[in-house]
Design an enzyme around this catalytic site. Structure first.
Site, PDB file in Angstrom:
ATOM      1  N   LYS A 207       0.845  -1.204   0.000  1.00 19.68           N
ATOM      2  CA  LYS A 207       0.000   0.000   0.000  1.00 19.68           C
ATOM      3  C   LYS A 207       0.882   1.256   0.000  1.00 19.68           C
ATOM      4  CE  LYS A 207      -3.605   2.429   2.601  1.00 19.68           C
ATOM      5  NZ  LYS A 207      -4.544   2.403   3.746  1.00 19.68           N
ATOM      6  N   GLU A 213      10.708  -4.687   4.122  1.00 24.80           N
ATOM      7  CA  GLU A 213      10.752  -6.105   3.746  1.00 24.80           C
ATOM      8  C   GLU A 213      10.370  -6.280   2.277  1.00 24.80           C
ATOM      9  OE1 GLU A 213       9.069  -4.817   6.314  1.00 24.80           O
ATOM     10  OE2 GLU A 213       9.012  -6.170   8.047  1.00 24.80           O
ATOM     11  N   GLY A 266      -4.823  -1.727   5.118  1.00 21.75           N
ATOM     12  CA  GLY A 266      -4.023  -2.856   4.650  1.00 21.75           C
ATOM     13  C   GLY A 266      -4.633  -4.192   5.008  1.00 21.75           C
ATOM     14  N   ARG A 267      -5.071  -4.345   6.262  1.00 18.82           N
ATOM     15  CA  ARG A 267      -5.615  -5.630   6.718  1.00 18.82           C
ATOM     16  C   ARG A 267      -7.030  -5.871   6.207  1.00 18.82           C
ATOM     17  NH1 ARG A 267      -4.343  -2.057  10.490  1.00 18.82           N
ATOM     18  NH2 ARG A 267      -6.011  -1.075  11.712  1.00 18.82           N
ATOM     19  N   GLU A 352      -4.168  -5.797  15.257  1.00 16.21           N
ATOM     20  CA  GLU A 352      -3.679  -4.529  14.702  1.00 16.21           C
ATOM     21  C   GLU A 352      -4.819  -3.503  14.641  1.00 16.21           C
ATOM     22  OE1 GLU A 352      -1.896  -3.643  10.461  1.00 16.21           O
ATOM     23  OE2 GLU A 352      -0.277  -4.292  11.802  1.00 16.21           O
ATOM     24  N   LYS A 511       9.934  -0.208  13.610  1.00 21.91           N
ATOM     25  CA  LYS A 511      10.536   0.018  12.289  1.00 21.91           C
ATOM     26  C   LYS A 511      11.608   1.104  12.385  1.00 21.91           C
ATOM     27  CE  LYS A 511       6.356  -0.872   9.494  1.00 21.91           C
ATOM     28  NZ  LYS A 511       5.353  -0.218   8.603  1.00 21.91           N
TER      29      LYS A 511
HETATM   30  O1  F6P Z   1       2.045  -3.940   9.974  1.00 23.79           O
HETATM   31  C1  F6P Z   1       2.096  -2.618   9.628  1.00 23.79           C
HETATM   32  C2  F6P Z   1       1.605  -2.461   8.213  1.00 23.79           C
HETATM   33  O2  F6P Z   1       1.538  -1.115   7.883  1.00 23.79           O
HETATM   34  C3  F6P Z   1       0.249  -3.119   7.985  1.00 23.79           C
HETATM   35  O3  F6P Z   1      -0.816  -2.332   8.428  1.00 23.79           O
HETATM   36  C4  F6P Z   1       0.288  -3.340   6.510  1.00 23.79           C
HETATM   37  O4  F6P Z   1      -0.685  -4.275   6.088  1.00 23.79           O
HETATM   38  C5  F6P Z   1       1.725  -3.851   6.341  1.00 23.79           C
HETATM   39  O5  F6P Z   1       2.483  -3.105   7.290  1.00 23.79           O
HETATM   40  C6  F6P Z   1       2.290  -3.696   4.947  1.00 23.79           C
HETATM   41  O6  F6P Z   1       2.210  -2.365   4.552  1.00 23.79           O
HETATM   42  P1  F6P Z   1       2.329  -2.025   2.982  1.00 23.79           P
HETATM   43  O7  F6P Z   1       1.139  -2.678   2.322  1.00 23.79           O
HETATM   44  O8  F6P Z   1       2.287  -0.531   2.908  1.00 23.79           O
HETATM   45  O9  F6P Z   1       3.612  -2.600   2.473  1.00 23.79           O
END
Ligand code: F6P
Length: 542
Positions: A207, A213, A266-267, A352, A511
């Site tokens: 997102k 990662e 995201g979730r 979360e 982070k």
């Molecule tokens: O865990 C933190 C978070 O921001 C989640 O809310 C999200 O789903 C995940 O990291 C990955 O974020 P992104 O889709 O921005 O890579």
């Protein structure tokens, strides 16, 4: 009805008192005291059957819980959710995951802006690309049809699609789908192992398109493609992000970038182009059926009375255990190996969303919030943590899920699976009294001394609550409805607790500190850390 603060406080107080009584009562006795208990505590909606009768709440407790939902303004909050108001108050955003799966004739607005048109356009674009890839019309650099997809993402950009694939994947898929989330390079190397770069599509999902990662894994995957295919390897990348410019800057071809809006959490995003790899690997019709199932649960959530509303009732059962009975942990045990990832998905969705300590106005919460969720597929969990569920010192409510129809050939084995699911819920509730255990042991001819030594070890306290959910089958529709059920359950809990279920500031500090520690592990001068952290950095320096 808008929240009535004084009434809410009073009901919370009454619920706490009810919990004291409920904690001391026999759940099994409630069936004798309340002959119509089953009809009072079972309900059905969007193809899911829910039995909440094995909880320690009486009819009057249940009435109190419903009063709480009404007094807390759940119905008005639900209206605001679907109306696209900025209910995510700390980020001033709506939470409109329902719009992603809505039927074409249902118009959603985000802060007043119509959004359904763009959503439907993205769904069509997803379907067209999935069809083109599956037919071979859209293939790899040398024209070969794709045979594998590597989905790179983490958290909400991973857990939902991974769950959907595991639940619905065919036994011999036309296109294999593999997932990479962890920064640990072993996950990427395992995913790429044995794949032909010329026939592999890399789908990068993020997102923010800034998650460390995902960027590290995507960079390594891009190098893997380029090493085999040269610059043309970039043509085998797709990106899904709410930051499409960053995706394009990464090298993903313009027409292979799929966007989604920042009011999709995201979730809560698997229904968007975040689910593209599943739409391709499962086929667009299967993905649309998943969306239809979730939309059916949305319609149920919007229209059913509080008393007959699955998300509301499941939230109330969970809140009664969490808050009236002070139970900080909940287990989730799907009796379906294909749903083994559901507990992990719920960990992010629930913890979360609702793992918060201040309310929407920044005040310390007045009621305990998200329970810690864990679990595994049944029957596996019975051989791992069920000892603690039955005879541990803590009472841990359990969500037990069963799928009526077999999910593979093997009727007898499936019936055994169902027998275990039903029996475990029964055993948790009824337990085994010392007298019954003593009689069993005496019947086995053990000496009096042996019997007395064993009775305490083999007595089951019972009174361990469970919610029992039945899906008639593990279809895309039912899976969509199940996930949406828990999404809305989480929303209702957030309303009851007065918290924002749609931000996640708590993930930022770790982070940020990792970005400080990383260079020190790579040889930079030691920073200012506590003795333990400093020692660990010294020991792990590369
Ligand atoms: O865990 C933190 C978070 O921001 C989640 O809310 C999200 O789903 C995940 O990291 C990955 O974020 P992104 O889709 O921005 O890579």
């Amino acid at each position: 009805m808008e929240p009535a603060p004084d009434r809410v406080d009073q009901v919370w107080r009454d619920l706490a008192l009810a919990g004291e009584a409920a904690g001391a009562r026999s759940i099994a006795d409630l069936f004798r005291l309340e002959p119509d208990r089953l009809s009072q505590f079972t309900l059905e909606g969007a193809g899911i059957y829910l039995d909440l009768s094995k909880h320690p709440w009486s009819r009057s407790d249940h009435g109190l819980a419903i009063d709480l939902a009404r007094a807390a303004g759940v119905e008005a909050a639900r209206t605001r959710l679907f109306a696209g108001e900025a209910i995510n108050t700390s980020e001033h955003r709506p939470a409109l995951h329902m719009a992603l799966r809505a039927p074409g004739d249902q118009a959603f607005h985000a802060l007043g802006e119509p959004v359904s048109g763009e959503i439907q356009a993205t769904r069509r674009r997803m379907g067209d690309l999935a069809t083109a890839i599956r037919s071979g019309a859209h293939g790899g650099g040398n024209g070969q049809a794709y045979e594998a997809i590597v989905h790179i993402g983490i958290g909400g950009s991973d857990l939902g699609p991974r769950l959907v694939w595991e639940a619905l994947r065919p036994l011999s898929p036309q296109i294999d789908l593999r997932f990479v989330a962890n920064i640990d390079p072993s996950e990427l190397s395992m995913a790429l192992d044995g794949l032909n770069p010329a026939r592999t599509l890399v789908v990068i999902v993020s997102k923010s398109f800034t998650t460390q990662e995902t960027l590290i894994n995507a960079t390594a995957a891009r190098s893997w493609l380029r090493a085999a295919l040269g610059a043309g390897g970039d043509q085998q990348m797709i990106a899904v992000s709410a930051a499409p410019d960053l995706a394009r800057a990464f090298g993903v071809p313009e027409d292979q970038v799929f966007g989604f809006r920042d009011w999709v959490g995201g979730r809560y995003s698997l229904w968007s182009a975040v689910g593209l790899s599943c739409a391709i690997a499962l086929g667009p019709r299967v993905f649309e059926a998943l969306l239809e199932g979730a939309a059916a649960m949305d319609a149920h959530f919007q229209s059913a009375s509080l008393e007959a509303n699955l998300p509301v009732q499941l939230a109330l059962a969970h809140v009664f255990n969490r808050n009236a009975l002070n139970r900080p942990v909940r287990a989730v045990v799907p009796y379906a190996q294909r749903l083994r990832l559901f507990p992990a998905f719920l960990q992010q969705l629930e913890m979360e969303s609702n793992g918060k300590r201040v309310d929407k106005l920044g005040r310390p919460v007045r009621h305990l919030t998200a329970a810690s969720v864990f679990g595994d597929a049944g029957t596996n969990g019975q051989h791992a943590f069920f000892q603690a569920l039955h005879q541990g010192t803590d009472v841990v409510p359990v969500d037990i899920l069963a799928v009526a129809e077999p999910m593979a050939a093997g009727e007898a084995a499936h019936t055994g699976l169902l027998a275990n699911a039903v029996a475990q819920a029964e055993a948790l509730m009824v337990g085994r009294s010392a007298d019954r255990v003593r009689a069993d042991l005496e019947q086995q001819g053990l000496s009096a001394a042996e019997v007395e030594a064993l009775v305490p070890q083999r007595t089951f306290p019972g009174n361990r609550p469970s919610s029992f959910l039945i899906l008639d089958c593990l279809s895309p529709e039912r899976l969509g409805a199940l996930i949406a059920l828990y999404e809305h359950k989480v929303f209702v809990e957030g309303v009851l607790w007065g918290i924002n279920s749609f931000d996640q500031w708590g993930v930022e500090l770790g982070k940020r500190l990792a970005s400080v520690v990383l260079p020190e592990l790579e040889g930079a001068a030691a920073g200012d850390h506590d003795p333990s952290t400093a020692d660990l950095i010294r020991r792990l320096k590369r």
